[in-house]
Structures are given as C-alpha cells and as structure tokens.
Design a protein around this motif. Structure first.
Motif, PDB file in Angstrom:
ATOM      1  N   ALA A   1       1.190   6.822   5.598  1.00 38.14           N
ATOM      2  CA  ALA A   1       0.651   5.856   6.558  1.00 38.14           C
ATOM      3  C   ALA A   1       1.503   4.594   6.614  1.00 38.14           C
ATOM      4  O   ALA A   1       1.763   4.038   7.706  1.00 38.14           O
ATOM      5  CB  ALA A   1      -0.789   5.505   6.177  1.00 38.14           C
ATOM      6  N   VAL A   2       1.958   4.125   5.480  1.00 33.19           N
ATOM      7  CA  VAL A   2       2.799   2.924   5.463  1.00 33.19           C
ATOM      8  C   VAL A   2       4.131   3.201   6.145  1.00 33.19           C
ATOM      9  O   VAL A   2       4.661   2.362   6.890  1.00 33.19           O
ATOM     10  CB  VAL A   2       3.002   2.452   4.013  1.00 33.19           C
ATOM     11  N   LEU A   3       4.718   4.396   5.925  1.00 30.52           N
ATOM     12  CA  LEU A   3       5.973   4.738   6.589  1.00 30.52           C
ATOM     13  C   LEU A   3       5.788   4.800   8.103  1.00 30.52           C
ATOM     14  O   LEU A   3       6.646   4.332   8.869  1.00 30.52           O
ATOM     15  CB  LEU A   3       6.487   6.079   6.056  1.00 30.52           C
ATOM     16  N   ALA A   4       4.668   5.365   8.546  1.00 32.64           N
ATOM     17  CA  ALA A   4       4.417   5.419   9.990  1.00 32.64           C
ATOM     18  C   ALA A   4       4.257   4.020  10.569  1.00 32.64           C
ATOM     19  O   ALA A   4       4.787   3.713  11.658  1.00 32.64           O
ATOM     20  CB  ALA A   4       3.171   6.262  10.251  1.00 32.64           C
ATOM     21  N   ALA A   5       3.551   3.125   9.867  1.00 30.15           N
ATOM     22  CA  ALA A   5       3.347   1.765  10.376  1.00 30.15           C
ATOM     23  C   ALA A   5       4.647   0.981  10.431  1.00 30.15           C
ATOM     24  O   ALA A   5       4.952   0.304  11.433  1.00 30.15           O
ATOM     25  CB  ALA A   5       2.324   1.050   9.498  1.00 30.15           C
TER      26      ALA A   5
ATOM     27  N   SER B   1      10.017   5.003  -0.809  1.00 29.35           N
ATOM     28  CA  SER B   1       8.791   5.197  -1.588  1.00 29.35           C
ATOM     29  C   SER B   1       8.122   6.515  -1.263  1.00 29.35           C
ATOM     30  O   SER B   1       7.546   7.175  -2.152  1.00 29.35           O
ATOM     31  CB  SER B   1       7.813   4.046  -1.336  1.00 29.35           C
ATOM     32  N   TYR B   2       8.190   6.928   0.018  1.00 30.40           N
ATOM     33  CA  TYR B   2       7.580   8.201   0.391  1.00 30.40           C
ATOM     34  C   TYR B   2       8.295   9.370  -0.299  1.00 30.40           C
ATOM     35  O   TYR B   2       7.656  10.306  -0.794  1.00 30.40           O
ATOM     36  CB  TYR B   2       7.619   8.375   1.910  1.00 30.40           C
ATOM     37  N   ALA B   3       9.631   9.321  -0.319  1.00 28.29           N
ATOM     38  CA  ALA B   3      10.372  10.385  -1.002  1.00 28.29           C
ATOM     39  C   ALA B   3      10.171  10.344  -2.506  1.00 28.29           C
ATOM     40  O   ALA B   3      10.296  11.362  -3.188  1.00 28.29           O
ATOM     41  CB  ALA B   3      11.862  10.263  -0.673  1.00 28.29           C
TER      42      ALA B   3
ATOM     43  N   LEU C   1       0.812  -1.230   0.000  1.00 26.85           N
ATOM     44  CA  LEU C   1       0.000   0.000   0.000  1.00 26.85           C
ATOM     45  C   LEU C   1       0.838   1.269   0.000  1.00 26.85           C
ATOM     46  O   LEU C   1       0.285   2.372   0.127  1.00 26.85           O
ATOM     47  CB  LEU C   1      -0.921   0.008   1.229  1.00 26.85           C
ATOM     48  N   ARG C   2       2.165   1.130  -0.127  1.00 28.69           N
ATOM     49  CA  ARG C   2       3.020   2.310   0.044  1.00 28.69           C
ATOM     50  C   ARG C   2       2.855   3.328  -1.077  1.00 28.69           C
ATOM     51  O   ARG C   2       3.155   4.514  -0.887  1.00 28.69           O
ATOM     52  CB  ARG C   2       4.486   1.871   0.154  1.00 28.69           C
ATOM     53  N   HIS C   3       2.380   2.909  -2.253  1.00 33.84           N
ATOM     54  CA  HIS C   3       2.169   3.867  -3.340  1.00 33.84           C
ATOM     55  C   HIS C   3       0.853   4.629  -3.185  1.00 33.84           C
ATOM     56  O   HIS C   3       0.740   5.761  -3.646  1.00 33.84           O
ATOM     57  CB  HIS C   3       2.189   3.140  -4.684  1.00 33.84           C
ATOM     58  N   ARG C   4      -0.125   4.004  -2.565  1.00 34.59           N
ATOM     59  CA  ARG C   4      -1.411   4.675  -2.357  1.00 34.59           C
ATOM     60  C   ARG C   4      -1.391   5.586  -1.143  1.00 34.59           C
ATOM     61  O   ARG C   4      -1.933   6.687  -1.172  1.00 34.59           O
ATOM     62  CB  ARG C   4      -2.521   3.642  -2.205  1.00 34.59           C
ATOM     63  N   ALA C   5      -0.794   5.091  -0.036  1.00 34.49           N
ATOM     64  CA  ALA C   5      -0.727   5.874   1.202  1.00 34.49           C
ATOM     65  C   ALA C   5       0.696   5.804   1.739  1.00 34.49           C
ATOM     66  O   ALA C   5       0.977   5.077   2.702  1.00 34.49           O
ATOM     67  CB  ALA C   5      -1.728   5.355   2.229  1.00 34.49           C
TER      68      ALA C   5
END
Length: 407
Positions: A68-72, A101-103, A61-65
């Motif tokens: 949130a995925v980084l926090a989890a 992925s977030y960056a 799910l890292r591309h959609r959110a």
C-alpha cells in the motif's frame, strides 16, 4: 541499548531510524522540487511541499503495509509532472524507498516483488512527457525513471537474501552446538555406565571372594586352626588384589589425558585358570570344559567373555547356595558360546528380600550386546541357574576351520 531477544532492534532505536529515513526522504523531495521543468533553479513551490508531505507521511507504514505504501508513493510520483514539477529520482525518493522496503519485506515472494517494482517503474517512466522528436535528454530521463525502482527493488532483494543467509548460518551453528552438547552428554552417560560396570565387576568379584574366605575361616576357627590360618592368608591376598585393582582403576580415572601405555594387558580367557583358582580357594569347586578349537579373540570380545564368567561365578558364590559350578566354552565357526551353570536352589542372581536388586545380569547383557553378542540367563528345569552368552568370532582361516570341523 542492546537488541531485544528476538533479534530486532529495540522500539526506541527503530523509531529514531524511521524518523531519520523520513526526514531524509523529505529533504530529497524538496531538493528535487528546486529544479524546474525549464531547467532553472528556484525555491520549492507549494506543489513540491505537497508532494513531499503526502509521500513522506506514509513512509513510516512501509513495514506494516509495504504494498500500500509503494502504491501511494508511486501515485504521488506520477502526479509530479502534471503539477508542473520536474520528474527526477530525487523527487520520487519516497517511492524508491518504498520499493526497497517492499522487496525487503520478509513475506514478499521474489516474483511478486519483481512484478510490483516493474509496474512502479513503468508507471513513473510513462509519466515523463516526450517531445515530438525524442531527444537524448528525454531518453535518459525515461531510462533513469524506469531503472530507479528496479534498482531499489533489486537492492532490497539482495539485502533480504543476505539476511536470510546469515540467519540460516546462525541457525545451523545453533543446531550444531546443540547436537554437540547432546552428543557430549550421551558420551558422558555411556562412559559413566562403562566405569560403573568395570568397578562393579572388579569390586563385586574380590569382595565376594573375601566374604567367602572369611566365612570359611570363621567356620573352621575352632576345629581346624591350620585351615583357618590358610583361609586368612588367602583373605589377605584377596583384599590386597582388590585394593590394587581399585587403585589402578581410580588412577586411570584421575588422569587428565590418555595413558602412554596400559600397566598390564586387559584380562581375557587366557587368565581363566587363575580366575577359577581364586574361586576354588574360596570354596567353590569349578570345572571347565572346552569344545572345538580355541581361536584368538578380539580384545573386546576376550574381555567380555572373561567378565561374564567372572560375574556368573561371583553370583554362584553369593546366591546359589551350592559349592560347585561348571564353565563350558564351545568354539564354533563364527561364535563362541560361554555357559556357566550351577546346581543350586534356583535363586540365581536374585537379591535378598532386604537388599536392592543388583546390576550383575544387566552388566553382562550390556557387555554382550556391546560386542555384537547376546546373553540369556534363568533357572534350569532340573534346578540351579544357567548363564549363556553367544559372542561373535572373527572369520576363521581355512586350516583352523578344518581343524574345528575335525574336532
């Protein structure tokens, strides 16, 4: 399988890549769980499997959110040490992948991505327990855990900039190609108009003269045979000239490259007497008057002046219903004024009711505008039709200007 039209990989290829990334992250987590806190090696414990399963389950799910995925995944990494596992970059591989992925996310701002990566680094580094005396192992572990998310975020930001640069280059190339195609279409259209104008001036002039000569020959056939024979001879010469001009023009159009040199110079006002004589042979009495001191004209202006006189006299022969016309050349300081007038019925260049409108006036205006001049045409109050063109002249030398003022 080829890519889709929007530049993204097809769904099947994307799904396989996501499965491969998740599986690699799961294996790295388990490898990180092999090393225990006391630096011994053992099989991954249940806690290691739990951390690997939970942190890797959210990776798809890292591309959609991405946030949130980084926090989890960061929270799972922060729980590694309390669960009795050794905190290392291997066991927090899902968090590092999430930071990358977030960056890399398209809508992520640079400052926001840096702040989030820094927060993740601080959280992971603060979860490293320190002994009473800070050893080099503790310091290296803290630095490693703090640097890992930052390096992942920096790598993702670099990849994002690279992709944005390539997309911008492709967009510029696409726009340049589109502009080149538009420019090519515009030049082709302009060349077609120019060729049509040249053919019109050549063919209309010669055909009009031939028609006038044939009319005279038919009118004098019974009463003046000698004059008829002369008119027919002039008709043959006129049609031969028309064929030569048409053959030369078509020959230029058929050439694949530029000609080494023109067969003859372009017509200009120096050929005005020959032009007037051709109309006189067709039965049109033309008088020429000049005012001021004539000066050499640039080739484009010279050709334009010649073609305007030619087309205006052709229109007089075809439409005016008169046997006389007047050509006037007025040389000024910065322009030459070309005037062609007749005393006909005022029809001017209007076409017959059963014929489509011609392009004579349009062509003359286009020619005048192309060299920086202007043209006006219309009926005269006293009757007849008037064509007036003002064409620019190059700056005159001092001697020429004085002579012009004296004249």
């Amino acid at each position: 399988m080829p890519d889709t039209g929007n530049g993204t990989p097809p769904p099947r290829r994307t799904g396989r890549r996501e499965d491969a990334v998740t599986a690699a992250a799961f294996v790295l987590c388990l490898l990180g769980g092999v090393v225990q806190v006391d630096d011994t090696l053992s099989a991954p414990s249940a806690a290691a499997y739990a951390v690997a399963v939970v942190s890797c389950a959210v990776l798809p799910l890292r591309h959609r959110a991405p946030l949130a995925v980084l926090a989890a995944t960061t929270a799972c990494g922060a729980l590694v040490q309390p669960l009795g596992l050794l905190l290392s970059p291997l066991i927090v591989a899902p968090a590092l992948i999430s930071a990358y992925s977030y960056a890399l996310a398209a809508r992520t701002e640079r400052h926001a991505a840096g702040a989030v990566s820094l927060a993740s680094a601080v959280l992971l580094a603060s979860s490293v327990p320190l002994s009473g005396d800070l050893s080099w192992q503790d310091a290296s572990r803290v630095v490693t855990m703090a640097a890992s998310p930052l390096v992942a975020g920096l790598l993702g930001h670099s990849v994002r900039n690279r992709r944005a640069y390539l997309a911008a280059v492709e967009e510029r190339a696409r726009r340049a190609e589109k502009s080149r195609e538009s420019e090519a279409r515009r030049r082709v259209a302009e060349e077609r108009v120019r060729i049509a104008r040249e053919l019109h001036d050549l063919v209309a002039h010669q055909i009009t003269l031939a028609n006038a000569q044939a009319t005279v020959a038919a009118h004098l056939f019974d009463v003046r045979p000698e004059q008829t024979r002369k008119s027919l001879g002039e008709l043959v010469a006129t049609t031969a000239d028309a064929l030569d001009d048409l053959r030369a023009t078509v020959g230029l159009l058929r050439q694949s490259g530029d000609a080494a040199a023109p067969a003859e110079p372009a017509p200009g006002l120096s050929r005005l007497p020959t032009l007037v004589d051709s109309f006189r042979r067709a039965g049109l009495e033309v008088s020429v008057h000049e005012e001021g001191t004539a000066r050499p004209l640039p080739p484009g202006v010279d050709l334009t002046a010649y073609r305007i006189v030619q087309e205006a006299l052709t229109n007089v022969t075809k439409h005016a219903g008169t046997r006389s016309a007047r050509v006037r050349l007025a040389w000024g300081r910065d322009r030459v004024t070309v005037t062609v007038a007749d005393d006909g019925g005022g029809a001017g260049t209007a076409a017959a009711p059963d014929r489509p409108p011609g392009y004579g006036l349009i062509g003359m205006r286009e020619r005048a505008t192309a060299v920086g001049g202007r043209l006006s045409a219309g009926g005269r109050p006293e009757g007849g039709f008037l064509v007036r063109a003002e064409l620019p002249l190059p700056p005159a030398r001092t001697g020429d200007a004085a002579a012009g003022d004296a004249a």
